[in-house]
Design a protein around this motif. Structure first.
Motif, PDB file in Angstrom:
ATOM      1  N   LEU A 207      64.470  18.040  88.832  1.00  0.00           N
ATOM      2  CA  LEU A 207      63.502  18.860  89.554  1.00  0.00           C
ATOM      3  C   LEU A 207      64.181  20.072  90.180  1.00  0.00           C
ATOM      4  O   LEU A 207      63.649  21.185  90.125  1.00  0.00           O
ATOM      5  N   GLN A 208      65.355  19.875  90.761  1.00  0.00           N
ATOM      6  CA  GLN A 208      66.068  20.990  91.366  1.00  0.00           C
ATOM      7  C   GLN A 208      66.474  22.015  90.303  1.00  0.00           C
ATOM      8  O   GLN A 208      66.389  23.227  90.529  1.00  0.00           O
ATOM      9  N   GLN A 209      66.895  21.545  89.138  1.00  0.00           N
ATOM     10  CA  GLN A 209      67.262  22.459  88.057  1.00  0.00           C
ATOM     11  C   GLN A 209      66.059  23.283  87.604  1.00  0.00           C
ATOM     12  O   GLN A 209      66.180  24.491  87.352  1.00  0.00           O
ATOM     13  N   LEU A 214      62.903  28.662  87.946  1.00  0.00           N
ATOM     14  CA  LEU A 214      61.681  29.385  88.315  1.00  0.00           C
ATOM     15  C   LEU A 214      61.962  30.499  89.317  1.00  0.00           C
ATOM     16  O   LEU A 214      61.144  31.395  89.497  1.00  0.00           O
ATOM     17  N   GLY A 215      63.109  30.433  89.992  1.00  0.00           N
ATOM     18  CA  GLY A 215      63.473  31.486  90.951  1.00  0.00           C
ATOM     19  C   GLY A 215      62.902  31.240  92.334  1.00  0.00           C
ATOM     20  O   GLY A 215      61.962  30.466  92.513  1.00  0.00           O
ATOM     21  N   GLN A 216      63.494  31.931  93.342  1.00  0.00           N
ATOM     22  CA  GLN A 216      63.058  31.777  94.736  1.00  0.00           C
ATOM     23  C   GLN A 216      62.976  30.291  95.105  1.00  0.00           C
ATOM     24  O   GLN A 216      62.007  29.833  95.714  1.00  0.00           O
ATOM     25  N   GLN A 244      52.871  24.168  82.868  1.00  0.00           N
ATOM     26  CA  GLN A 244      53.550  23.871  81.611  1.00  0.00           C
ATOM     27  C   GLN A 244      54.970  23.375  81.861  1.00  0.00           C
ATOM     28  O   GLN A 244      55.423  22.391  81.249  1.00  0.00           O
ATOM     29  N   ALA A 245      55.678  24.042  82.780  1.00  0.00           N
ATOM     30  CA  ALA A 245      57.062  23.656  83.081  1.00  0.00           C
ATOM     31  C   ALA A 245      57.120  22.249  83.678  1.00  0.00           C
ATOM     32  O   ALA A 245      57.971  21.431  83.306  1.00  0.00           O
ATOM     33  N   MET A 246      56.204  21.931  84.593  1.00  0.00           N
ATOM     34  CA  MET A 246      56.204  20.616  85.222  1.00  0.00           C
ATOM     35  C   MET A 246      55.793  19.530  84.227  1.00  0.00           C
ATOM     36  O   MET A 246      56.331  18.421  84.243  1.00  0.00           O
ATOM     37  N   ALA A 252      59.721  14.864  79.444  1.00  0.00           N
ATOM     38  CA  ALA A 252      61.129  14.620  79.135  1.00  0.00           C
ATOM     39  C   ALA A 252      61.682  13.442  79.928  1.00  0.00           C
ATOM     40  O   ALA A 252      62.491  12.661  79.418  1.00  0.00           O
ATOM     41  N   LEU A 253      61.242  13.295  81.189  1.00  0.00           N
ATOM     42  CA  LEU A 253      61.806  12.267  82.057  1.00  0.00           C
ATOM     43  C   LEU A 253      61.191  10.884  81.864  1.00  0.00           C
ATOM     44  O   LEU A 253      61.891   9.869  81.987  1.00  0.00           O
ATOM     45  N   ASN A 254      59.905  10.814  81.578  1.00  0.00           N
ATOM     46  CA  ASN A 254      59.238   9.511  81.538  1.00  0.00           C
ATOM     47  C   ASN A 254      59.888   8.516  80.565  1.00  0.00           C
ATOM     48  O   ASN A 254      60.052   7.341  80.917  1.00  0.00           O
TER      49      ASN A 254
END
Length: 413
Positions: A207-209, A214-216, A244-246, A252-254
């Motif tokens: 999540l941090q990556q 995404l910036g900011q 879309q990103a989330m 990918a994680l599930n």
């Protein structure tokens, strides 16, 4: 605020430490340093550790170092540090470097001439400072997200002093990691806790990556089994980009986190700090829908709720419960007394827009069975599927029933 590998490599006095592999993952957060004394590290780390391998107390040949790299990846370690010099581990085998690069494990080389006490003291001090700053930032964000604001101007001034970029409009993403009960059933309490910690660390890191790209970026706020991410949403298409990103992150994680599963609720776009609490309320409603409706594949945005948004505005839960009991009570009671088939039948009928053949196929039953069940539903409820008013009442009651937090979501697939 998390201390990353890149931050550690930039600390004064640690210039001789070199990143040999896993450069793409150097923003991994470091939870704590750990010096490996045994041949294996899998049972000794829980995720997020920076693991130091000296070779002093245990021989470290190429095979063992390869094992440690693989275990570091499996256990979500922040990175692996190998000490090299004229004694013990003279150099890092190329196969170890290549494997670490392939697996995305940051591999750092530290010369024995750089004393461990210097390294651990520098990292420990930096970790304490980062944790203090991180707690201050999280507390401020939680105040905004909970609506605990007496003076917005004062909070914004404090945010500026803490380096929090709050001038950017944000969309709130609320994630929930479910399934700890299934872990305990499958692995037992002790092993389940270890797996859960590693899964949480993997989620936090991923999540941090994503937020960094995404910036900011603002660090995600972790609250038990929930994570709150404040996504930048300035341009008109940012909301779709964020969704879309989330969604790609969850997809990918599930598979990696199974039997745990991630669900996501998204607010509408473009909220300033004064409306963070409102945005979180939207995200919570969307998360409930994401959990309750399998066809949403675990992701829902507030602007996709439709009539559910109206139901969420009714604060008196008893009003909703009374409506469900009035419309669906007889068939819910029948399912509780016998094999629960009528409510799944009702869900399938509405999912297939009243097409009996498709609904029967969806449930894996004969069309005549489906017809009998729908007639029984009409008899028990006193409603008729051919009456538009009755259909509306049943569909709304079904929505409320599926959104109930007191029961697991049912799939009609």
């Amino acid at each position: 605020m998390s201390l990353t590998l890149a931050d550690i490599l930039a600390l004064p006095g640690l210039e001789s430490m070199r990143l040999r592999a896993g450069q793409a993952m150097q923003n991994n957060p470091v939870r704590w340093p750990y010096v490996a004394e045994n041949s294996s590290i899998a049972e000794w780390i829980m995720g997020g550790e920076l693991v130091f391998v000296t070779g002093i107390n245990h021989p470290r040949d190429e095979e063992n170092l390869l094992l440690l790299v693989r275990q570091a990846q499996q256990r979500a370690a922040a990175g692996l540090v190998i000490l090299t010099g004229p004694e013990y581990i003279k150099q890092i085998p190329q196969s170890v470097i290549d494997t670490a690069q392939q697996l995305g494990v940051p591999l750092i080389e530290q010369p024995y001439s750089l004393k461990m006490v210097v390294v651990t003291q520098a990292i420990g001090t930096a970790l304490v400072q980062a944790q203090m700053l991180g707690r201050s930032r999280q507390h401020l964000l939680e105040q905004l997200l909970e609506g605990d604001v007496q003076s917005l101007d004062s909070l914004l001034q404090r945010a500026h002093s803490l380096g929090l970029p709050l001038t950017t409009a944000r969309q709130v993403a609320l994630l929930k990691l479910e399934g700890s009960e299934r872990l305990i059933e499958a692995f037992g309490a002790d092993q389940a806790e270890s797996i859960l910690q590693g899964s949480r660390e993997r989620l936090q890191r991923a999540l941090q990556q994503l937020l960094d790209t995404l910036g900011q970026a603002l660090a995600p706020v972790c609250q038990g089994e929930h994570w709150i991410a404040l996504l930048p949403a300035v341009a008109r298409n940012d909301q779709q980009r964020n969704r879309q990103a989330m969604q790609e992150l969850i997809e990918a994680l599930n598979p990696e986190l199974a039997p745990l599963r991630l669900y996501l609720g998204l607010s509408t776009e473009g909220h300033g700090p004064a409306r963070f609490a409102h945005a979180l309320h939207e995200a919570r409603q969307a998360l409930v829908a994401a959990q309750s409706f399998p066809e949403r594949l675990g992701v829902c945005s507030f602007n996709e709720l439709g009539a559910i948004e109206l139901l969420g505005a009714i604060r008196d839960r008893s009003v909703l419960d009374q409506f469900v009991n009035k419309v669906l009570g007889p068939i819910i009671s029948d399912d509780n007394r016998h094999e629960p088939v009528l409510m799944p039948t009702l869900e399938a009928w509405f999912h297939e827009s009243g097409n009996l053949a498709l609904a029967a196929q969806r449930l894996g039953v004969h069309r005549n069975t489906m017809s009998y069940r729908t007639q029984r539903i009409e008899t028990l409820t006193g409603s008729s599927f051919s009456n538009p008013h009755d259909r509306l009442n049943i569909s709304i009651a079904l929505l409320i029933w599926r959104l109930s937090s007191s029961r697991p979501a049912r799939s009609t697939a």
